[in-house]
Write a protein that holds these residues in place. Structure first.
Motif, PDB file in Angstrom:
ATOM      1  N   HIS A 251       0.974  -1.251  -0.083  1.00 33.27           N
ATOM      2  CA  HIS A 251      -0.051  -0.011  -0.131  1.00 33.27           C
ATOM      3  C   HIS A 251       0.926   1.324   0.163  1.00 33.27           C
ATOM      4  O   HIS A 251       0.424   2.207  -0.484  1.00 33.27           O
ATOM      5  CB  HIS A 251      -0.957   0.196   1.271  1.00 33.27           C
ATOM      6  N   TYR A 252       1.860   1.050   0.593  1.00 27.35           N
ATOM      7  CA  TYR A 252       2.813   2.524   0.984  1.00 27.35           C
ATOM      8  C   TYR A 252       3.409   3.050  -0.329  1.00 27.35           C
ATOM      9  O   TYR A 252       3.692   4.134  -0.310  1.00 27.35           O
ATOM     10  CB  TYR A 252       3.756   2.308   2.159  1.00 27.35           C
ATOM     11  N   HIS A 253       3.480   2.243  -1.277  1.00 27.89           N
ATOM     12  CA  HIS A 253       4.163   2.662  -2.616  1.00 27.89           C
ATOM     13  C   HIS A 253       3.088   2.600  -3.698  1.00 27.89           C
ATOM     14  O   HIS A 253       3.567   2.778  -4.906  1.00 27.89           O
ATOM     15  CB  HIS A 253       5.566   2.015  -2.770  1.00 27.89           C
ATOM     16  N   ALA A 254       1.774   2.298  -3.384  1.00 34.80           N
ATOM     17  CA  ALA A 254       1.018   2.219  -4.506  1.00 34.80           C
ATOM     18  C   ALA A 254       0.111   3.368  -4.941  1.00 34.80           C
ATOM     19  O   ALA A 254       0.080   4.464  -4.158  1.00 34.80           O
ATOM     20  CB  ALA A 254      -0.030   0.906  -4.058  1.00 34.80           C
ATOM     21  N   MET A 255      -0.357   3.527  -6.067  1.00 36.83           N
ATOM     22  CA  MET A 255      -1.221   4.627  -6.483  1.00 36.83           C
ATOM     23  C   MET A 255      -2.885   4.281  -6.066  1.00 36.83           C
ATOM     24  O   MET A 255      -3.066   2.870  -5.900  1.00 36.83           O
ATOM     25  CB  MET A 255      -1.211   4.644  -8.084  1.00 36.83           C
ATOM     26  N   ASP A 256      -3.360   5.353  -5.840  1.00 39.04           N
ATOM     27  CA  ASP A 256      -4.784   5.084  -5.537  1.00 39.04           C
ATOM     28  C   ASP A 256      -5.571   5.494  -6.783  1.00 39.04           C
ATOM     29  O   ASP A 256      -5.002   6.139  -7.562  1.00 39.04           O
ATOM     30  CB  ASP A 256      -5.211   5.787  -4.181  1.00 39.04           C
ATOM     31  N   PRO A 257      -7.016   5.372  -6.751  1.00 39.42           N
ATOM     32  CA  PRO A 257      -7.621   5.994  -7.966  1.00 39.42           C
ATOM     33  C   PRO A 257      -7.467   7.363  -8.323  1.00 39.42           C
ATOM     34  O   PRO A 257      -7.447   7.656  -9.599  1.00 39.42           O
ATOM     35  CB  PRO A 257      -8.976   5.825  -7.395  1.00 39.42           C
ATOM     36  N   ASP A 258      -7.355   8.236  -7.373  1.00 41.42           N
ATOM     37  CA  ASP A 258      -7.026   9.563  -7.843  1.00 41.42           C
ATOM     38  C   ASP A 258      -5.701   9.894  -8.666  1.00 41.42           C
ATOM     39  O   ASP A 258      -5.483  10.524  -9.489  1.00 41.42           O
ATOM     40  CB  ASP A 258      -6.937  10.417  -6.622  1.00 41.42           C
ATOM     41  N   ASP A 259      -4.665   8.988  -7.904  1.00 44.60           N
ATOM     42  CA  ASP A 259      -3.342   8.980  -8.722  1.00 44.60           C
ATOM     43  C   ASP A 259      -3.527   8.585  -9.923  1.00 44.60           C
ATOM     44  O   ASP A 259      -2.627   9.175 -10.953  1.00 44.60           O
ATOM     45  CB  ASP A 259      -2.362   8.126  -7.737  1.00 44.60           C
ATOM     46  N   LEU A 260      -4.348   7.302 -10.368  1.00 42.38           N
ATOM     47  CA  LEU A 260      -4.264   6.939 -11.494  1.00 42.38           C
ATOM     48  C   LEU A 260      -5.070   7.806 -12.391  1.00 42.38           C
ATOM     49  O   LEU A 260      -4.778   7.808 -13.616  1.00 42.38           O
ATOM     50  CB  LEU A 260      -5.148   5.482 -11.370  1.00 42.38           C
ATOM     51  N   LYS A 261      -5.987   8.437 -12.116  1.00 44.91           N
ATOM     52  CA  LYS A 261      -6.779   9.319 -12.797  1.00 44.91           C
ATOM     53  C   LYS A 261      -5.874  10.566 -13.292  1.00 44.91           C
ATOM     54  O   LYS A 261      -6.021  10.850 -14.446  1.00 44.91           O
ATOM     55  CB  LYS A 261      -8.027   9.820 -12.143  1.00 44.91           C
ATOM     56  N   MET A 262      -5.242  11.015 -12.330  1.00 45.38           N
ATOM     57  CA  MET A 262      -4.297  11.968 -12.809  1.00 45.38           C
ATOM     58  C   MET A 262      -3.129  11.634 -13.639  1.00 45.38           C
ATOM     59  O   MET A 262      -2.714  12.273 -14.776  1.00 45.38           O
ATOM     60  CB  MET A 262      -3.447  12.339 -11.549  1.00 45.38           C
ATOM     61  N   PHE A 263      -2.532  10.361 -13.785  1.00 43.87           N
ATOM     62  CA  PHE A 263      -1.873   9.993 -14.838  1.00 43.87           C
ATOM     63  C   PHE A 263      -2.235   9.418 -15.937  1.00 43.87           C
ATOM     64  O   PHE A 263      -1.804  10.060 -16.875  1.00 43.87           O
ATOM     65  CB  PHE A 263      -1.224   8.459 -14.136  1.00 43.87           C
ATOM     66  N   VAL A 264      -3.503   9.159 -16.054  1.00 46.11           N
ATOM     67  CA  VAL A 264      -4.215   9.031 -17.388  1.00 46.11           C
ATOM     68  C   VAL A 264      -4.565  10.274 -17.812  1.00 46.11           C
ATOM     69  O   VAL A 264      -4.462  10.711 -19.113  1.00 46.11           O
ATOM     70  CB  VAL A 264      -5.731   8.141 -16.839  1.00 46.11           C
ATOM     71  N   ASN A 265      -4.982  11.409 -17.073  1.00 43.05           N
ATOM     72  CA  ASN A 265      -5.220  12.744 -17.500  1.00 43.05           C
ATOM     73  C   ASN A 265      -3.934  13.417 -18.285  1.00 43.05           C
ATOM     74  O   ASN A 265      -3.853  13.971 -19.156  1.00 43.05           O
ATOM     75  CB  ASN A 265      -5.625  13.721 -16.533  1.00 43.05           C
ATOM     76  N   ASN A 266      -2.841  12.917 -17.606  1.00 40.39           N
ATOM     77  CA  ASN A 266      -1.441  13.563 -17.923  1.00 40.39           C
ATOM     78  C   ASN A 266      -1.369  12.772 -19.359  1.00 40.39           C
ATOM     79  O   ASN A 266      -0.883  13.550 -20.352  1.00 40.39           O
ATOM     80  CB  ASN A 266      -0.367  13.000 -17.305  1.00 40.39           C
ATOM     81  N   ILE A 267      -1.548  11.438 -19.523  1.00 38.90           N
ATOM     82  CA  ILE A 267      -1.400  10.900 -20.787  1.00 38.90           C
ATOM     83  C   ILE A 267      -2.259  11.497 -22.116  1.00 38.90           C
ATOM     84  O   ILE A 267      -1.777  11.863 -23.184  1.00 38.90           O
ATOM     85  CB  ILE A 267      -1.538   9.310 -20.815  1.00 38.90           C
ATOM     86  N   ASN A 268      -3.594  11.882 -21.556  1.00 41.34           N
ATOM     87  CA  ASN A 268      -4.498  12.339 -22.487  1.00 41.34           C
ATOM     88  C   ASN A 268      -4.200  13.668 -22.967  1.00 41.34           C
ATOM     89  O   ASN A 268      -4.086  14.041 -24.173  1.00 41.34           O
ATOM     90  CB  ASN A 268      -5.966  12.446 -21.916  1.00 41.34           C
ATOM     91  N   LEU A 269      -3.638  14.285 -22.081  1.00 40.55           N
ATOM     92  CA  LEU A 269      -3.136  15.896 -22.277  1.00 40.55           C
ATOM     93  C   LEU A 269      -1.701  15.856 -23.218  1.00 40.55           C
ATOM     94  O   LEU A 269      -1.544  16.473 -24.373  1.00 40.55           O
ATOM     95  CB  LEU A 269      -2.728  16.598 -21.118  1.00 40.55           C
ATOM     96  N   LEU A 270      -0.976  14.894 -23.125  1.00 38.71           N
ATOM     97  CA  LEU A 270       0.166  14.775 -23.899  1.00 38.71           C
ATOM     98  C   LEU A 270      -0.117  14.373 -25.266  1.00 38.71           C
ATOM     99  O   LEU A 270       0.410  14.751 -26.380  1.00 38.71           O
ATOM    100  CB  LEU A 270       1.111  13.686 -23.360  1.00 38.71           C
ATOM    101  N   GLN A 271      -1.339  13.338 -25.238  1.00 35.87           N
ATOM    102  CA  GLN A 271      -1.726  13.028 -26.626  1.00 35.87           C
ATOM    103  C   GLN A 271      -2.206  14.308 -27.347  1.00 35.87           C
ATOM    104  O   GLN A 271      -2.120  14.485 -28.662  1.00 35.87           O
ATOM    105  CB  GLN A 271      -2.881  12.243 -26.348  1.00 35.87           C
ATOM    106  N   LYS A 272      -2.931  15.242 -26.657  1.00 31.28           N
ATOM    107  CA  LYS A 272      -3.437  16.593 -27.391  1.00 31.28           C
ATOM    108  C   LYS A 272      -2.246  17.453 -27.813  1.00 31.28           C
ATOM    109  O   LYS A 272      -2.601  17.852 -28.887  1.00 31.28           O
ATOM    110  CB  LYS A 272      -4.566  17.176 -26.649  1.00 31.28           C
TER     111      LYS A 272
END
Length: 350
Positions: A251-272
């Motif tokens: 748990h202590y080095h895992a991402m949670d749903p908010d972290d995952l959403k942020m990463f996905v948003n980063n990728i989507n922005l990079l695509q744009k």
């Protein structure tokens, strides 16, 4: 399923065995906790979830010492730790694979023994082989012969060991191999992430896709995973939890749903913002080409018959007149019509 070169990374949320602690926290059974985590990972944008399939007695001797941060996970031996989280078998994984289909996400689980490699075959489209099995060539060969794509983690390895493992896969005729840069330290300090190794692996093994399996603590903007993608990782894997404050295990080095959403948003922005490779004016720049560029403009008023000289002109917006690039073509010409100060010089006046 083939591992293919795509513009977006294949994102794996590694649930591992974290659902045991989530079950305790939420006061639900472990299977329901695993299903809850699948749902949350799917909603947050992961392409796949991954579990770990093992039995402690097949994985570690009873004397195997801990190699993780004992301040985060106090368990003193590998055997003791794995014994806490090895209760699931074929029936549970079948149910989880079915649940993944209903959630629109891919089910994966890392096998740690020959038996689990066999019964997971029908449940998932590819295999993940742990860094801990990189030199377990008989096991790698056994999985490779099954003919499915393989993600091979490379934590704590030399290039020679990676090459030997990769060749073991290739000799079976299996060409679908992705090498995963990984640092086998829990948690991995940022200065030890060594994301440049992604580029190195790509240079040394140009015929294979390269991915990244992360063990750093999630940073505020998910820059570590985003940088791994920018450095060329086509598969991104990170441990996943619903509560990063839970003690122990992953748990202590895992991402949670908010972290995952942020990463996905980063990728989507990079695509744009990445856009096209070939340089040319874009449609959105059409008006700017006219209005924001400069034209040759009269610095003083001029009468018909005058000779246009450099002293009589300057350069101002908009760019709808004669371009400054054509200055040499108009200097020395005779004015054919009166021109007022600040007028754009046009071809029908010179």
């Amino acid at each position: 399923m083939e591992i293919s070169e795509t513009s977006k990374p294949f994102i794996i949320a590694e649930i591992g065995v974290n659902y045991y602690d989530i079950a305790t926290k939420e006061d639900i059974d472990t299977l329901e906790a695993a299903k809850l985590m699948i749902k949350e990972a799917a909603n947050a944008g992961a392409d796949a979830v991954k579990f770990q399939t093992y039995k402690a007695e097949k994985l570690a001797s009873k004397n195997s010492p801990a190699y993780w941060d004992r301040s985060e996970e106090a368990t003193g031996s590998q055997y003791e730790l794995f014994s806490k989280f090895d209760k699931f078998g074929l029936q549970e994984y079948k149910e989880l694979a079915d649940h993944c289909r209903t959630q629109g996400i891919i089910f994966l689980s890392t096998p740690f023994d020959f038996e689990s490699a066999d019964y997971l075959y029908d449940l998932m489209p590819l295999y993940k082989i742990s860094s801990s099995d990189l030199t377990n060539l008989a096991f790698i060969e056994y999985i490779a012969k099954k003919g499915k794509a393989i993600l091979l983690a490379t934590g704590a390895s030399t290039l020679g060991e990676i090459e030997e493992a990769a060749n073991t896969v290739l000799k079976t005729g299996n060409k679908e191999l992705c090498l995963m840069h990984c640092v086998l330290d829990y948690p991995t300090d940022y200065e030890d992430a060594n994301l440049n190794m992604i580029k190195h692996l790509e240079a040394v093994f140009p015929d294979h896709l390269i991915g990244y399996s992360d063990h750093t603590r999630p940073d505020e903007t998910m820059m570590t995973l985003t940088t791994a993608y920018l450095y060329g990782a086509k598969v991104i894997e990170k441990h996943f939890t619903l509560d990063k404050t839970l003690p122990g295990n992953d748990h202590y080095h895992a991402m949670d749903p908010d972290d995952l959403k942020m990463f996905v948003n980063n990728i989507n922005l990079l695509q744009k913002i990445s856009g096209q490779y070939y340089k040319h004016p874009l449609e959105c720049e059409k008006e700017s080409r006219k209005q924001a560029r400069r034209s040759i403009v009269a610095k003083v008023s001029m009468k018909k018959g005058e000779i246009l000289t450099r002293e009589k002109v300057t350069f101002k917006r908009p760019g709808t007149g004669i371009s400054p690039a054509d200055l040499d073509k108009v200097l020395g010409r005779e004015i054919t019509k009166d021109i007022l100060e600040d007028d754009l010089i046009s071809w029908h006046k010179v």
